[in-house]
Design an enzyme around this catalytic site. Sequence first.
Site, PDB file in Angstrom:
ATOM      1  N   LYS A  46      20.545  13.020 -22.438  1.00  0.00           N
ATOM      2  CA  LYS A  46      19.803  14.250 -22.056  1.00  0.00           C
ATOM      3  C   LYS A  46      20.131  14.509 -20.550  1.00  0.00           C
ATOM      4  CE  LYS A  46      16.397  13.969 -25.607  1.00  0.00           C
ATOM      5  NZ  LYS A  46      15.184  13.593 -25.822  1.00  0.00           N
ATOM      6  N   ASP A  62       9.461   9.311 -26.236  1.00  0.00           N
ATOM      7  CA  ASP A  62       8.581   8.771 -25.120  1.00  0.00           C
ATOM      8  C   ASP A  62       7.856  10.097 -24.405  1.00  0.00           C
ATOM      9  OD1 ASP A  62       9.478   6.096 -24.801  1.00  0.00           O
ATOM     10  OD2 ASP A  62      11.135   6.927 -24.212  1.00  0.00           O
ATOM     11  N   ASP A  74      11.578  14.364 -29.537  1.00  0.00           N
ATOM     12  CA  ASP A  74      11.618  13.524 -28.510  1.00  0.00           C
ATOM     13  C   ASP A  74      10.760  12.322 -28.809  1.00  0.00           C
ATOM     14  OD1 ASP A  74      12.453  12.382 -25.601  1.00  0.00           O
ATOM     15  OD2 ASP A  74      10.249  13.115 -25.233  1.00  0.00           O
ATOM     16  N   ASP A  92       8.924  17.273 -24.133  1.00  0.00           N
ATOM     17  CA  ASP A  92       7.685  17.060 -23.243  1.00  0.00           C
ATOM     18  C   ASP A  92       8.250  17.306 -21.809  1.00  0.00           C
ATOM     19  OD1 ASP A  92       8.635  14.485 -23.000  1.00  0.00           O
ATOM     20  OD2 ASP A  92       6.572  13.840 -22.403  1.00  0.00           O
TER      21      ASP A  92
END
Length: 220
Positions: free
Chosen positions: A141, A15, A13, A166
């Site tokens: 997502k 960000d 991922d 995250d």
Amino acid sequence: MSSRACPAAVLFDMDGTLVDTEDLWWDACVEVADGLDSPLGEADREALFGLSVEDAAVHITGGPGAAAVETMLTDAFTGRLKNGVTTLPGAVALLETLRAAGIPAGLVSASPRPVVDLVLETVGGHHFRLSVAAGDSPRNKPAPDPYLAAAARLGFDPAACVAVEDSPTGVASARSAGCAVIVVGPPGTTSGLSGADGVTAVPTLESIDLPLLRRLVSRQ
């Protein structure tokens, strides 16, 4: 597959995982929401964490006019990114370790392509075999599509790949695609995510090494 090449790939991922953009994203959301006379509160910050631009626009507007707000959010976010972003501790070192081991890295982001390309300029596009941005797969997502697309383009079974995430949205996407998942975050912030089958929590990217990645894939 040799032990040296296990896992087949590591899919990151972007960000909040590789780069510290969470505050920039929040500031962009606040700016757009204020401009629409729909101010956000602290509960909105948590709700917007990990959301795609499309879902964030719906959250802010409640649905009507969300398409136009997507553009506003993207513009506000990219404007902030142009001032530079900070890679999170351990990010570059981990990418270099993977390269040295012959393990391809992929970037799998819910952000639009302009955002992804701006961040790649900071992190270094040469670290990644491919990148998947919003719109590069049928659904974003938390659907599995982005991770399925990345694994397919690399020619690997998702179960042979490890995803590094995250957020709840990202973890759901990667896990439903069949990847082993590492969720990164300070102790206490990932406790609700790491209990799921196939999900391992670590405090920072500095905690990830090749033996851990190999163990996770061997359990799949």
